[in-house]
Scaffold this motif. Structure first.
Motif, PDB file in Angstrom:
ATOM      1  N   ILE A   1      -1.037   6.994   5.522  1.00 14.30           N
ATOM      2  CA  ILE A   1      -1.754   6.364   4.488  1.00 14.30           C
ATOM      3  C   ILE A   1      -2.571   7.735   3.731  1.00 14.30           C
ATOM      4  O   ILE A   1      -3.219   8.379   4.650  1.00 14.30           O
ATOM      5  CB  ILE A   1      -2.464   5.200   4.285  1.00 14.30           C
TER       6      ILE A   1
ATOM      7  N   ALA B   1      -8.700   1.549  -6.297  1.00 16.57           N
ATOM      8  CA  ALA B   1      -8.558   2.108  -4.843  1.00 16.57           C
ATOM      9  C   ALA B   1      -9.692   1.950  -4.254  1.00 16.57           C
ATOM     10  O   ALA B   1     -10.951   2.130  -4.550  1.00 16.57           O
ATOM     11  CB  ALA B   1      -8.036   3.649  -5.265  1.00 16.57           C
TER      12      ALA B   1
ATOM     13  N   THR C   1       2.506   4.731   0.942  1.00 20.13           N
ATOM     14  CA  THR C   1       2.098   5.672   2.225  1.00 20.13           C
ATOM     15  C   THR C   1       2.911   6.995   1.778  1.00 20.13           C
ATOM     16  O   THR C   1       3.363   7.058   0.602  1.00 20.13           O
ATOM     17  CB  THR C   1       2.886   5.071   3.555  1.00 20.13           C
TER      18      THR C   1
ATOM     19  N   ALA D   1      -3.824   6.629  -1.646  1.00 14.60           N
ATOM     20  CA  ALA D   1      -4.052   5.004  -1.575  1.00 14.60           C
ATOM     21  C   ALA D   1      -5.523   4.681  -1.341  1.00 14.60           C
ATOM     22  O   ALA D   1      -5.973   3.699  -1.649  1.00 14.60           O
ATOM     23  CB  ALA D   1      -3.150   4.283  -0.421  1.00 14.60           C
TER      24      ALA D   1
ATOM     25  N   VAL E   1       0.857  -1.145  -0.106  1.00 14.81           N
ATOM     26  CA  VAL E   1       0.161  -0.100   0.145  1.00 14.81           C
ATOM     27  C   VAL E   1       0.822   1.291  -0.064  1.00 14.81           C
ATOM     28  O   VAL E   1       1.758   1.140   0.659  1.00 14.81           O
ATOM     29  CB  VAL E   1      -0.900  -0.042   1.093  1.00 14.81           C
TER      30      VAL E   1
ATOM     31  N   LEU F   1       1.865  -4.635   3.038  1.00 16.46           N
ATOM     32  CA  LEU F   1       0.293  -4.840   3.846  1.00 16.46           C
ATOM     33  C   LEU F   1       0.791  -5.520   4.935  1.00 16.46           C
ATOM     34  O   LEU F   1      -0.062  -5.345   6.083  1.00 16.46           O
ATOM     35  CB  LEU F   1      -0.694  -5.457   2.979  1.00 16.46           C
TER      36      LEU F   1
ATOM     37  N   PHE G   1      -7.074  -2.557   2.167  1.00 17.88           N
ATOM     38  CA  PHE G   1      -6.199  -1.971   1.124  1.00 17.88           C
ATOM     39  C   PHE G   1      -5.774  -3.151   0.258  1.00 17.88           C
ATOM     40  O   PHE G   1      -4.760  -2.765  -0.765  1.00 17.88           O
ATOM     41  CB  PHE G   1      -5.021  -1.532   2.042  1.00 17.88           C
ATOM     42  N   THR G   2      -5.978  -4.210   0.241  1.00 14.40           N
ATOM     43  CA  THR G   2      -5.433  -5.365  -0.547  1.00 14.40           C
ATOM     44  C   THR G   2      -6.191  -5.410  -1.711  1.00 14.40           C
ATOM     45  O   THR G   2      -7.591  -5.258  -2.171  1.00 14.40           O
ATOM     46  CB  THR G   2      -5.853  -6.845  -0.030  1.00 14.40           C
TER      47      THR G   2
END
Ligand SMILES: [Zn+2]
Length: 330
Positions: free
Chosen positions: A92, A173, A6, A142, A4, A13, A322-323
């Motif tokens: 993030i 996203a 940042t 993200a 992810v 992750l 966030f996967t």
């Protein structure tokens, strides 16, 4: 392992760790600060103060904060880079637009069927933030953020929500949407996003935790979205004891996999001007990044929520959010 983005670049992750899913570093109107802030805003002091607060929450075991500060509440990525360089905390950041009612003029005349008839410029702008980076900072957003506050969205707010949805479909996203608990606008988010073909497992209904209506909350969770139990310390919207009771009830019904935790806090918000430092400890003494670690998690454990369920809410659900979807572009 998937990563992810940042402020400091991509992070595995698996290294997100305990994550607060909705915190701001600052909430500001850039013009307010620039024109009227000389008595209460000093850039160096504020940056140093943010670094101290972020390092303090890192010391408590939090490893990541998810900051949905977008245009409308003062996104400033170069300032965030200065701060992120001096804390180990992962930060993030987002793209999108924070508007309750009125479409910014900057998008009013540009778009399909408008004076300047071009493809939706919000999708163009938001997608660029995600795929190429924000301005010339090299930092990539993200996730996406919009707001559905009023009982019926204005046409402008609906256009923003649909542009957010289409950017999600293009980029993969995930989305965080500010909603109103009293007006139960999470339902509007689910309806619009469903119409636009959004993967609802990539949607977080921000401020769901302002509501204690279990029928409303389970209806949203059953649609597949994450519930943002994300305003701990903001007792004026819903007292902390009620927030905890609602989480306990949902966890006991098997909904730990549908909840994430946060404070919606910040190091400084310019809505109170020079009175900020005086009013805040009185009006909202628990509204800070460490309240969940210090007070809320022990209270949840004492009320029967298990450590496994806390890990699900604090670690696993953020990772899942966030996967990247298997067919997603990101
Ligand atoms: Zn917020």
């Amino acid at each position: 392992m998937a990563v992810v983005e940042t402020v400091r670049g991509p992070v595995d992750l698996g290294n997100l760790g305990q994550t607060l899913m909705h915190e701001h570093v600052f909430v500001l109107s850039t013009e307010h600060v620039q024109n009227y802030g000389s008595d209460w805003w000093d850039e160096e002091t504020m940056v140093a103060r943010a670094i101290d607060k972020l390092n303090a929450v890192y010391a408590k075991g939090i490893r990541t904060i998810v900051d949905p500060t977008v245009w409308g509440i003062g996104r400033d990525i170069p300032r965030m880079q200065r701060i992120a360089a001096q804390t180990q905390l992962n930060i993030i950041v987002a793209t999108g637009l924070y508007v309750y009612e009125e479409m910014p003029h900057q998008y009013s005349y540009r778009g399909p069927g408008l004076l300047i008839d071009i493809p939706e410029p919000m999708v163009t702008d938001f997608s660029r933030d995600i795929t190429q980076g924000i301005a010339d900072t090299g930092v990539k957003a993200a996730f996406l953020k919009c707001a559905l506050e009023t009982p019926e969205p204005t046409s402008g707010v609906e256009r923003i929500a649909r542009a957010i949805a289409r950017t999600h479909v293009e980029t993969g996203a995930p989305i965080t949407v500010h909603t109103s608990g009293p007006h139960q606008t999470g339902r509007i988010a689910v309806r619009i996003f469903r119409e636009e073909g959004v993967d609802l497992s990539k949607v977080m209904i921000g401020h769901a935790g302002d509501s204690n209506d279990l029928d409303y909350l389970t209806e949203l969770a059953d649609a597949g979205v994450l519930l943002g139990m994300d305003r701990f310390g903001l007792d004026l919207f819903n007292p902390g004891a009620e927030r905890i009771k609602t989480i306990v009830a949902l966890a006991s019904r098997g909904y730990a996999g549908s909840m994430v935790l946060a404070h919606d806090a910040n190091c400084f918000i310019d809505w109170f001007g020079a009175a900020h430092d005086q009013i805040r400890p009185v009006a909202a003494p628990n509204w800070h990044y460490e309240h969940i670690t210090d007070d809320v998690l022990p209270a949840l454990l004492a009320s029967g929520v298990t450590q496994d369920q806390i890990d699900t809410m604090m670690v696993e659900n953020p990772v899942r959010y966030f996967t990247p979807a298997k067919d997603g572009a990101s």
